[in-house]
Write a protein that holds these residues in place. Structure first.
Motif, PDB file in Angstrom:
ATOM      1  N   MET A   1       0.852  -1.188   0.000  1.00 36.30           N
ATOM      2  CA  MET A   1       0.000   0.000   0.000  1.00 36.30           C
ATOM      3  C   MET A   1       0.891   1.242   0.000  1.00 36.30           C
ATOM      4  SD  MET A   1      -2.805   1.280   2.862  1.00 36.30           S
ATOM      5  CE  MET A   1      -3.710  -0.238   2.798  1.00 36.30           C
ATOM      6  N   ASP A   2       0.487   2.208  -0.740  1.00 37.32           N
ATOM      7  CA  ASP A   2       1.170   3.498  -0.804  1.00 37.32           C
ATOM      8  C   ASP A   2       1.260   4.109   0.604  1.00 37.32           C
ATOM      9  OD1 ASP A   2       1.292   6.458  -1.010  1.00 37.32           O
ATOM     10  OD2 ASP A   2       1.140   6.102  -3.168  1.00 37.32           O
ATOM     11  N   GLU A   3       2.422   4.630   0.947  1.00 37.17           N
ATOM     12  CA  GLU A   3       2.617   5.215   2.288  1.00 37.17           C
ATOM     13  C   GLU A   3       1.668   6.375   2.561  1.00 37.17           C
ATOM     14  OE1 GLU A   3       6.635   6.279   3.192  1.00 37.17           O
ATOM     15  OE2 GLU A   3       7.390   4.295   2.669  1.00 37.17           O
ATOM     16  N   ARG A   4       1.355   7.148   1.538  1.00 45.48           N
ATOM     17  CA  ARG A   4       0.434   8.267   1.737  1.00 45.48           C
ATOM     18  C   ARG A   4      -0.967   7.772   2.057  1.00 45.48           C
ATOM     19  NH1 ARG A   4       2.855  11.775  -3.151  1.00 45.48           N
ATOM     20  NH2 ARG A   4       3.569   9.707  -3.671  1.00 45.48           N
ATOM     21  N   ILE A   5      -1.378   6.710   1.387  1.00 41.55           N
ATOM     22  CA  ILE A   5      -2.701   6.146   1.676  1.00 41.55           C
ATOM     23  C   ILE A   5      -2.752   5.650   3.113  1.00 41.55           C
ATOM     24  CG2 ILE A   5      -4.269   4.230   1.163  1.00 41.55           C
ATOM     25  CD1 ILE A   5      -3.603   4.660  -1.803  1.00 41.55           C
ATOM     26  N   LEU A   6      -1.705   4.977   3.542  1.00 42.85           N
ATOM     27  CA  LEU A   6      -1.651   4.497   4.921  1.00 42.85           C
ATOM     28  C   LEU A   6      -1.715   5.670   5.903  1.00 42.85           C
ATOM     29  CD1 LEU A   6      -1.449   2.069   6.794  1.00 42.85           C
ATOM     30  CD2 LEU A   6       1.053   2.238   6.616  1.00 42.85           C
ATOM     31  N   LYS A   7      -1.003   6.742   5.605  1.00 34.50           N
ATOM     32  CA  LYS A   7      -1.035   7.940   6.458  1.00 34.50           C
ATOM     33  C   LYS A   7      -2.447   8.501   6.545  1.00 34.50           C
ATOM     34  CE  LYS A   7      -0.399  12.633   7.131  1.00 34.50           C
ATOM     35  NZ  LYS A   7      -1.579  13.396   7.462  1.00 34.50           N
ATOM     36  N   TRP A   8      -3.150   8.562   5.399  1.00 32.60           N
ATOM     37  CA  TRP A   8      -4.516   9.088   5.391  1.00 32.60           C
ATOM     38  C   TRP A   8      -5.473   8.158   6.127  1.00 32.60           C
ATOM     39  CZ3 TRP A   8      -3.396  10.005  -0.388  1.00 32.60           C
ATOM     40  CH2 TRP A   8      -2.695  11.217  -0.551  1.00 32.60           C
ATOM     41  N   LEU A   9      -5.241   6.841   6.032  1.00 31.11           N
ATOM     42  CA  LEU A   9      -6.051   5.900   6.810  1.00 31.11           C
ATOM     43  C   LEU A   9      -5.866   6.155   8.306  1.00 31.11           C
ATOM     44  CD1 LEU A   9      -5.521   2.586   4.808  1.00 31.11           C
ATOM     45  CD2 LEU A   9      -7.659   3.874   5.005  1.00 31.11           C
ATOM     46  N   PHE A  10      -4.626   6.418   8.717  1.00 30.04           N
ATOM     47  CA  PHE A  10      -4.377   6.740  10.116  1.00 30.04           C
ATOM     48  C   PHE A  10      -5.041   8.065  10.504  1.00 30.04           C
ATOM     49  CE2 PHE A  10      -1.028   3.476  10.278  1.00 30.04           C
ATOM     50  CZ  PHE A  10      -1.290   2.948  11.539  1.00 30.04           C
ATOM     51  N   ASP A  11      -5.093   9.024   9.591  1.00 27.51           N
ATOM     52  CA  ASP A  11      -5.798  10.287   9.865  1.00 27.51           C
ATOM     53  C   ASP A  11      -7.278  10.037  10.128  1.00 27.51           C
ATOM     54  OD1 ASP A  11      -3.439  11.712   9.524  1.00 27.51           O
ATOM     55  OD2 ASP A  11      -3.925  12.369   7.484  1.00 27.51           O
ATOM     56  N   VAL A  12      -7.872   9.158   9.329  1.00 29.21           N
ATOM     57  CA  VAL A  12      -9.281   8.803   9.535  1.00 29.21           C
ATOM     58  C   VAL A  12      -9.444   8.137  10.891  1.00 29.21           C
ATOM     59  CG1 VAL A  12     -11.203   7.384   8.720  1.00 29.21           C
ATOM     60  CG2 VAL A  12      -9.783   8.609   7.065  1.00 29.21           C
ATOM     61  N   LYS A  13      -8.572   7.178  11.181  1.00 26.94           N
ATOM     62  CA  LYS A  13      -8.637   6.471  12.467  1.00 26.94           C
ATOM     63  C   LYS A  13      -8.516   7.440  13.634  1.00 26.94           C
ATOM     64  CE  LYS A  13      -6.100   2.984  15.170  1.00 26.94           C
ATOM     65  NZ  LYS A  13      -7.244   2.701  15.992  1.00 26.94           N
ATOM     66  N   MET A  14      -7.563   8.353  13.558  1.00 26.72           N
ATOM     67  CA  MET A  14      -7.360   9.314  14.652  1.00 26.72           C
ATOM     68  C   MET A  14      -8.582  10.213  14.833  1.00 26.72           C
ATOM     69  SD  MET A  14      -3.294  10.197  14.193  1.00 26.72           S
ATOM     70  CE  MET A  14      -3.555  11.832  14.799  1.00 26.72           C
ATOM     71  N   SER A  15      -9.208  10.631  13.734  1.00 25.01           N
ATOM     72  CA  SER A  15     -10.386  11.488  13.841  1.00 25.01           C
ATOM     73  C   SER A  15     -11.568  10.733  14.446  1.00 25.01           C
ATOM     74  CB  SER A  15     -10.761  12.046  12.464  1.00 25.01           C
ATOM     75  OG  SER A  15      -9.820  13.018  12.071  1.00 25.01           O
ATOM     76  N   ILE A  16     -11.747   9.484  14.052  1.00 27.30           N
ATOM     77  CA  ILE A  16     -12.814   8.669  14.649  1.00 27.30           C
ATOM     78  C   ILE A  16     -12.556   8.485  16.140  1.00 27.30           C
ATOM     79  CG2 ILE A  16     -13.889   6.381  14.715  1.00 27.30           C
ATOM     80  CD1 ILE A  16     -13.342   6.242  11.652  1.00 27.30           C
ATOM     81  N   ASP A  17     -11.321   8.158  16.485  1.00 26.52           N
ATOM     82  CA  ASP A  17     -10.973   7.972  17.898  1.00 26.52           C
ATOM     83  C   ASP A  17     -11.195   9.258  18.691  1.00 26.52           C
ATOM     84  OD1 ASP A  17     -10.310   5.342  17.360  1.00 26.52           O
ATOM     85  OD2 ASP A  17      -8.140   5.694  17.370  1.00 26.52           O
ATOM     86  N   GLU A  18     -10.871  10.387  18.090  1.00 25.06           N
ATOM     87  CA  GLU A  18     -11.065  11.662  18.772  1.00 25.06           C
ATOM     88  C   GLU A  18     -12.549  11.928  19.007  1.00 25.06           C
ATOM     89  OE1 GLU A  18      -9.987  16.135  17.581  1.00 25.06           O
ATOM     90  OE2 GLU A  18      -8.233  14.821  17.786  1.00 25.06           O
ATOM     91  N   ILE A  19     -13.373  11.676  17.995  1.00 26.24           N
ATOM     92  CA  ILE A  19     -14.822  11.846  18.180  1.00 26.24           C
ATOM     93  C   ILE A  19     -15.316  10.951  19.304  1.00 26.24           C
ATOM     94  CG2 ILE A  19     -17.089  11.414  17.144  1.00 26.24           C
ATOM     95  CD1 ILE A  19     -15.848  12.346  14.447  1.00 26.24           C
TER      96      ILE A  19
END
Length: 117
Positions: A1-19
Motif C-alpha cells: 500500500m502506498d505510504e500516503r494512503i496508509l497515512k490518510w487511513l491513520f488520519d481517519v482512524k485518529m479522527s474517529i478515535d477523537e470523536i
C-alpha cells in the motif's frame, strides 16, 4: 500500500478515535450534543478531516471506493459541512455518529491491520 494512503487511513482512524473520546466519560446523548456548540464544531471538524482523507485516498487509488463503504457519501458530507455550514442538521450528524461511524472504524482498522501484517 502506498505510504500516503496508509497515512490518510491513520488520519481517519485518529479522527474517529477523537470523536469517540469526546463521549468517553458520558453516555452519548443527542440533546447534550445539540446544546454544546463546542462539541458540535469539534465533531464537524473531525468529519471534515475524515472526508478529506478519504477523498485523497480514492483520488490516489480508486479501488478504495469498494473497500470503504459509502466513500462518496463521506466525501459529500465533508463538502456539505464545509460549504453549506449554515444548513447542517444536528440530527443528520448525530445519525452518522451513531449508525455509520462505528462501521467505518471497523473498516479502517481492518485496512490498517492488513497493511501491518
Amino acid at each position: 500500500m502506498d505510504e500516503r494512503i496508509l497515512k490518510w487511513l491513520f488520519d481517519v482512524k485518529m479522527s474517529i478515535d477523537e470523536i469517540n473520546e469526546f463521549f468517553h466519560n458520558e453516555e452519548k446523548d443527542f440533546f447534550k450534543y445539540r446544546n454544546n456548540l463546542m462539541l458540535k464544531r469539534a465533531v464537524e471538524r473531525n468529519l471534515e478531516i475524515i472526508g478529506e482523507a478519504i477523498n485523497r485516498i480514492i483520488t490516489r487509488d480508486d479501488a478504495f471506493v469498494e473497500k470503504i463503504s459509502n466513500a462518496k457519501a463521506i466525501i459529500g458530507l465533508r463538502n456539505h459541512v464545509i460549504h453549506a455550514y449554515d444548513n447542517i442538521s444536528d440530527e443528520n450528524i448525530w445519525s452518522i455518529l451513531i449508525n455509520h461511524l462505528p462501521k467505518l472504524k471497523i473498516e479502517i482498522d481492518n485496512l490498517i491491520q492488513k497493511e501491518e501484517k
